[in-house]
Write a protein that holds these residues in place. Sequence first.
Motif, PDB file in Angstrom:
ATOM      1  N   ALA A 158      11.370  25.208  -0.993  1.00 56.75           N
ATOM      2  CA  ALA A 158      11.264  24.214  -0.025  1.00 56.75           C
ATOM      3  C   ALA A 158      11.403  22.869  -0.354  1.00 56.75           C
ATOM      4  N   ARG A 159      11.251  22.557  -1.852  1.00 58.21           N
ATOM      5  CA  ARG A 159      11.780  21.083  -2.276  1.00 58.21           C
ATOM      6  C   ARG A 159      12.962  21.096  -2.344  1.00 58.21           C
ATOM      7  N   GLU A 160      13.714  22.235  -2.591  1.00 61.13           N
ATOM      8  CA  GLU A 160      15.206  21.989  -2.810  1.00 61.13           C
ATOM      9  C   GLU A 160      15.569  21.852  -1.291  1.00 61.13           C
ATOM     10  N   GLU A 161      15.314  22.481  -0.261  1.00 56.28           N
ATOM     11  CA  GLU A 161      15.740  22.327   0.998  1.00 56.28           C
ATOM     12  C   GLU A 161      15.373  20.828   1.526  1.00 56.28           C
ATOM     13  N   ALA A 162      14.536  20.465   1.115  1.00 59.29           N
ATOM     14  CA  ALA A 162      13.945  19.103   1.714  1.00 59.29           C
ATOM     15  C   ALA A 162      14.638  17.962   0.848  1.00 59.29           C
ATOM     16  N   GLY A 163      15.462  18.380  -0.128  1.00 62.98           N
ATOM     17  CA  GLY A 163      16.302  17.206  -0.917  1.00 62.98           C
ATOM     18  C   GLY A 163      15.492  16.703  -2.098  1.00 62.98           C
ATOM     19  N   ARG A 164      14.021  17.400  -2.361  1.00 63.94           N
ATOM     20  CA  ARG A 164      13.400  16.677  -3.451  1.00 63.94           C
ATOM     21  C   ARG A 164      13.173  17.900  -4.423  1.00 63.94           C
ATOM     22  N   GLY A 165      14.171  18.362  -4.917  1.00 66.87           N
ATOM     23  CA  GLY A 165      14.283  19.218  -5.945  1.00 66.87           C
ATOM     24  C   GLY A 165      14.696  18.912  -7.263  1.00 66.87           C
ATOM     25  N   GLU A 166      15.024  20.025  -8.087  1.00 65.86           N
ATOM     26  CA  GLU A 166      15.460  19.526  -9.521  1.00 65.86           C
ATOM     27  C   GLU A 166      16.661  18.361  -9.518  1.00 65.86           C
ATOM     28  N   TYR A 167      16.292  17.621 -10.453  1.00 70.28           N
ATOM     29  CA  TYR A 167      17.365  16.508 -10.737  1.00 70.28           C
ATOM     30  C   TYR A 167      17.209  16.010 -12.147  1.00 70.28           C
ATOM     31  N   ALA A 190       8.338  29.958  -3.726  1.00 67.49           N
ATOM     32  CA  ALA A 190       8.398  29.333  -2.160  1.00 67.49           C
ATOM     33  C   ALA A 190       8.452  27.756  -2.309  1.00 67.49           C
ATOM     34  N   ALA A 191       7.655  27.300  -2.924  1.00 71.12           N
ATOM     35  CA  ALA A 191       7.527  25.977  -3.219  1.00 71.12           C
ATOM     36  C   ALA A 191       8.645  25.267  -3.628  1.00 71.12           C
ATOM     37  N   TYR A 192       9.238  25.913  -4.564  1.00 72.71           N
ATOM     38  CA  TYR A 192      10.431  25.517  -5.211  1.00 72.71           C
ATOM     39  C   TYR A 192      11.491  25.265  -4.112  1.00 72.71           C
TER      40      TYR A 192
END
Length: 213
Positions: A67-76, A63-65
């Motif tokens: 949430a990070r993706e949706e917030a634009g703070r995910g994998e890069y 869920a945290a993963y």
Amino acid sequence: MIRTFAFDVGETLVRDDRYWGSWAGWLNVPPHTVSALVGAVVARGQDNAEALRLIRPGIDLDAAYHAREEAGRGEYLDETDLYEDVRPALSALRQSGARVIIAGNQTVKAAALLRALDLPADLVATSGEWETAKPSPAFYDRLIAEAGVAAHEILYIGDHPQNDCFPARTAGLRTAHLRRGPWGHLWADDPTVVDVADHRINSLMDLVPLALQ
């Protein structure tokens, strides 16, 4: 004869600094806290995700993963995440006539990010795409099938003995342990690693002579 060189990803090709730093930012703790706890769980022989559970007991990592993706703070990933020897080593191996495969425990998105880097590899795949992860034998069965050669003609290169060296050797592959990252440094001289690894290397460039044998 080694006909295929297959590579782990995290702390073999790609630095994990950004990955853990982004989790530190998301959990609102200093990066050093995450790094220290990752080191602690590594030393205990635990999965590195346990570091995040120590910071937030009961955290739902999936869920945290998302949430990070949706917030634009995910994998890069970008070029700065690669270790300096990655492109020259992989290029030299391919120029020698060997096949190069990148296959590690990463998400489907990570596979797309890795492909976008246009690395000198014949195949890029992740556990998220294969729906099986190291150290499962199924992961190595899939790797052998994708390589299209006998298991003993594949050299699997990684930093993590429990995920890389030991299960790859059990599957019949040759193995190279890389002294890089927390896992690689911690277990580099462990007697079990010394016994199992066909090669112990400090740089990916150490692989190039093997392709010429």
